[in-house]
Scaffold this active site. Structure first.
Site, mmCIF file in Angstrom:
data_model
loop_
_atom_site.group_PDB
_atom_site.id
_atom_site.type_symbol
_atom_site.label_atom_id
_atom_site.label_comp_id
_atom_site.label_asym_id
_atom_site.label_seq_id
_atom_site.Cartn_x
_atom_site.Cartn_y
_atom_site.Cartn_z
ATOM 1 N N SER A 125 0.836 -1.207 0.000
ATOM 2 C CA SER A 125 0.000 0.000 0.000
ATOM 3 C C SER A 125 0.862 1.245 0.000
ATOM 4 O O SER A 125 1.966 1.256 0.575
ATOM 5 C CB SER A 125 -0.868 -0.022 1.260
ATOM 6 O OG SER A 125 -1.486 1.220 1.459
ATOM 7 N N TYR A 150 -2.470 -1.695 10.928
ATOM 8 C CA TYR A 150 -2.694 -2.168 9.554
ATOM 9 C C TYR A 150 -1.511 -1.778 8.660
ATOM 10 O O TYR A 150 -0.926 -2.612 7.967
ATOM 11 C CB TYR A 150 -4.001 -1.589 8.980
ATOM 12 C CG TYR A 150 -4.007 -1.551 7.474
ATOM 13 C CD1 TYR A 150 -4.229 -2.718 6.742
ATOM 14 C CD2 TYR A 150 -3.727 -0.375 6.773
ATOM 15 C CE1 TYR A 150 -4.177 -2.695 5.359
ATOM 16 C CE2 TYR A 150 -3.685 -0.348 5.401
ATOM 17 C CZ TYR A 150 -3.907 -1.506 4.685
ATOM 18 O OH TYR A 150 -3.843 -1.480 3.320
ATOM 19 N N LYS A 154 1.747 -4.018 6.605
ATOM 20 C CA LYS A 154 2.232 -3.924 5.207
ATOM 21 C C LYS A 154 3.751 -3.717 5.185
ATOM 22 O O LYS A 154 4.468 -4.329 4.399
ATOM 23 C CB LYS A 154 1.510 -2.797 4.461
ATOM 24 C CG LYS A 154 0.025 -3.052 4.234
ATOM 25 C CD LYS A 154 -0.227 -4.293 3.377
ATOM 26 C CE LYS A 154 -1.688 -4.642 3.246
ATOM 27 N NZ LYS A 154 -1.939 -5.976 2.690
HETATM 28 C C1 UD1 Z 1 -7.332 4.203 3.675
HETATM 29 C C2 UD1 Z 1 -6.095 3.901 4.451
HETATM 30 C C3 UD1 Z 1 -5.145 3.125 3.598
HETATM 31 C C4 UD1 Z 1 -5.795 1.855 3.168
HETATM 32 C C5 UD1 Z 1 -7.088 2.169 2.432
HETATM 33 C C6 UD1 Z 1 -7.835 0.881 2.125
HETATM 34 C C7 UD1 Z 1 -5.825 5.703 6.086
HETATM 35 C C8 UD1 Z 1 -4.961 6.829 6.503
HETATM 36 N N1 UD1 Z 1 -5.469 5.115 4.945
HETATM 37 O O1 UD1 Z 1 -6.969 5.068 2.600
HETATM 38 O O2 UD1 Z 1 -3.979 2.815 4.318
HETATM 39 O O3 UD1 Z 1 -4.931 1.116 2.342
HETATM 40 O O4 UD1 Z 1 -7.922 3.020 3.220
HETATM 41 O O5 UD1 Z 1 -8.870 0.609 2.980
HETATM 42 O O6 UD1 Z 1 -6.781 5.380 6.732
HETATM 43 N N2 UD1 Z 1 -13.027 10.874 3.245
HETATM 44 C C9 UD1 Z 1 -14.016 11.779 3.539
HETATM 45 N N3 UD1 Z 1 -15.220 11.319 3.984
HETATM 46 C C10 UD1 Z 1 -15.471 9.984 4.162
HETATM 47 C C11 UD1 Z 1 -14.451 9.058 3.840
HETATM 48 C C12 UD1 Z 1 -13.235 9.525 3.394
HETATM 49 O O7 UD1 Z 1 -13.822 12.997 3.404
HETATM 50 O O8 UD1 Z 1 -16.588 9.635 4.587
HETATM 51 C C13 UD1 Z 1 -11.732 11.366 2.740
HETATM 52 C C14 UD1 Z 1 -10.538 10.968 3.597
HETATM 53 O O9 UD1 Z 1 -10.331 11.862 4.634
HETATM 54 C C15 UD1 Z 1 -9.419 10.932 2.558
HETATM 55 C C16 UD1 Z 1 -10.121 10.511 1.266
HETATM 56 O O10 UD1 Z 1 -11.506 10.792 1.484
HETATM 57 O O11 UD1 Z 1 -8.900 12.212 2.383
HETATM 58 C C17 UD1 Z 1 -9.946 9.039 0.949
HETATM 59 O O12 UD1 Z 1 -10.318 8.274 2.099
HETATM 60 P P1 UD1 Z 1 -10.437 6.679 2.055
HETATM 61 O O13 UD1 Z 1 -11.271 6.269 0.910
HETATM 62 O O14 UD1 Z 1 -10.869 6.235 3.420
HETATM 63 O O15 UD1 Z 1 -8.979 6.187 1.753
HETATM 64 P P2 UD1 Z 1 -7.580 6.512 2.484
HETATM 65 O O16 UD1 Z 1 -7.799 7.067 3.834
HETATM 66 O O17 UD1 Z 1 -6.768 7.296 1.535
#
Ligand code: UD1
Length: 338
Positions: A125, A150, A154
């Site tokens: 990842s 988690y 990795k």
């Molecule tokens: C997360 C994990 C990553 C993991 C991946 C797979 C973290 C820091 N990273 O990626 O290690 O491999 O999931 O499950 O947790 N967001 C919103 N509203 C929401 C959901 C997300 O604003 O309801 C934003 C988040 O703050 C982020 C972006 O959307 O900026 C992407 O979020 P997400 O899809 O959860 O992925 P990651 O956090 O990048």
């Protein structure tokens, strides 16, 4: 080639099985169904016209895993997806994550060593880079201290694979995924989030479908053009194809090192607000959202340097953000019908 796909009924695993079978490879899936359904195998058969061999057991079971390898000592390669992946849960239950993600890997490496299975592709990842110092982030960037158990599994897994490969006959490729989204074009397989989604795209599609009332945008005070966090979203089918490229690289003896790491992203960063706009534009749906506080543990911005994967794997992501959003929405609508 005869390929073992662990976690092959899961989200990325199932899409990879489809691409493997489309390329004529023979697939055996092992999955414990802890976060997926056995019906995924029927869907894979519908898409490809071929049913993969499917075994249900837990790869942390040393005896069962050893017995499997004894029966299948002629494997040409392994793609190891099977792992827990919920960041928040890993903070609450670290031992569950270390035990599951590391013991299964150790049992697989035992089998690879014993039967001289030549190739391993491992699901890593971009989380290993933490908050990168330079963007786009390249494979040469330093590995930063993990922000969750988690993420640590990795990093540790990458090290275990390096140490083991150094003294074994197999080659390995570590694929560092950015943010996989979307679903197969048939809408027969896709991500099946259980309960309230943690990830952005399933939350968006469930909100647009009326299952969730409102999306919270986590933070608008980041140091980015619109203040929301930036990620490199990649279509799951593009990601799946990178695994085939990695296996074939090893099979054709093109690896330059025993263990190689490749970023698997598009090279483009999109903010949360840009993602929402792309969703609205490509689907015609209006999304109900609000700005909320930052989510603990989130990085501000990360997107991928793709040159190495493009040149060495001969692979490139093809789908753009609007195609990805349309694909995620099509899958959500198909799920509703079911
Ligand atoms: C997360 C994990 C990553 C993991 C991946 C797979 C973290 C820091 N990273 O990626 O290690 O491999 O999931 O499950 O947790 N967001 C919103 N509203 C929401 C959901 C997300 O604003 O309801 C934003 C988040 O703050 C982020 C972006 O959307 O900026 C992407 O979020 P997400 O899809 O959860 O992925 P990651 O956090 O990048």
């Amino acid at each position: 080639m005869k390929i073992l796909v662990t976690g092959g009924t899961g989200y990325i695993g199932s899409h990879t099985v489809v691409e493997l079978q489309n390329r004529g490879h023979e697939v055996i899936i092992i999955d414990n169904l802890s976060n997926s359904y056995s019906t995924v195998v029927d869907q894979i058969e519908k898409i490809t016209g071929k049913r993969p061999v499917f075994e249900v057991f837990d790869l942390t079971d040393k005896a069962k895993t050893a017995a499997f390898f004894q029966q299948n000592s002629d494997l040409d390669g392994i793609i190891h997806f099977a792992a827990y992946k919920a960041v928040g849960e890993s903070v609450e239950k670290p031992l569950k994550y270390y035990r599951n993600n590391l013991e299964s890997l150790l049992n697989i490496l035992d089998g690879m060593q014993e039967y001289k299975i030549p190739s391993l592709v491992f699901s890593s990842s971009c989380t290993v880079y933490g908050e990168p110092d330079e963007l786009p982030v390249s494979e040469a960037a330093p590995i930063k201290p993990a922000t969750s158990p988690y993420g640590n599994t990795k990093q540790i897994s990458e090290e275990i694979i390096r140490d083991t490969a150094a003294n074994s006959s197999f080659n390995a490729i570590l694929l560092r995924y950015f943010n996989p989204i979307g679903a197969h074009e048939s809408a027969l397989i896709g991500e099946l989030p259980i309960g309230v989604p943690n990830n952005l795209i399933p939350y968006i599609t469930q909100t647009a479908a009326g299952i969730r009332e409102q999306l919270s945008v986590f933070g608008d005070d980041y140091d980015t053009p619109d203040g929301t966090a930036i990620r490199d979203y990649i279509h799951v089918t593009d990601l799946a194809k990178a695994h085939i490229a990695a296996l074939e690289r090893m099979a054709h003896k093109k690896s330059k090192e025993k263990v190689e790491a490749f970023n698997v992203g598009t090279g483009n960063g999109y903010s949360v607000l840009e993602v929402i706009r792309a969703f609205e534009k490509s689907t015609g749906e209006k999304l109900n959202y609000k700005i909320a506080p930052r989510r603990a543990g989130d990085v501000e911005k990360v997107w991928s340097e793709t040159t190495l994967a493009n040149n060495e794997l001969g692979w490139k992501a093809e789908k753009n953000i609007e195609e990805m959003m349309a694909s995620a929405w099509k899958w959500q609508l198909a799920l509703e019908k079911k």
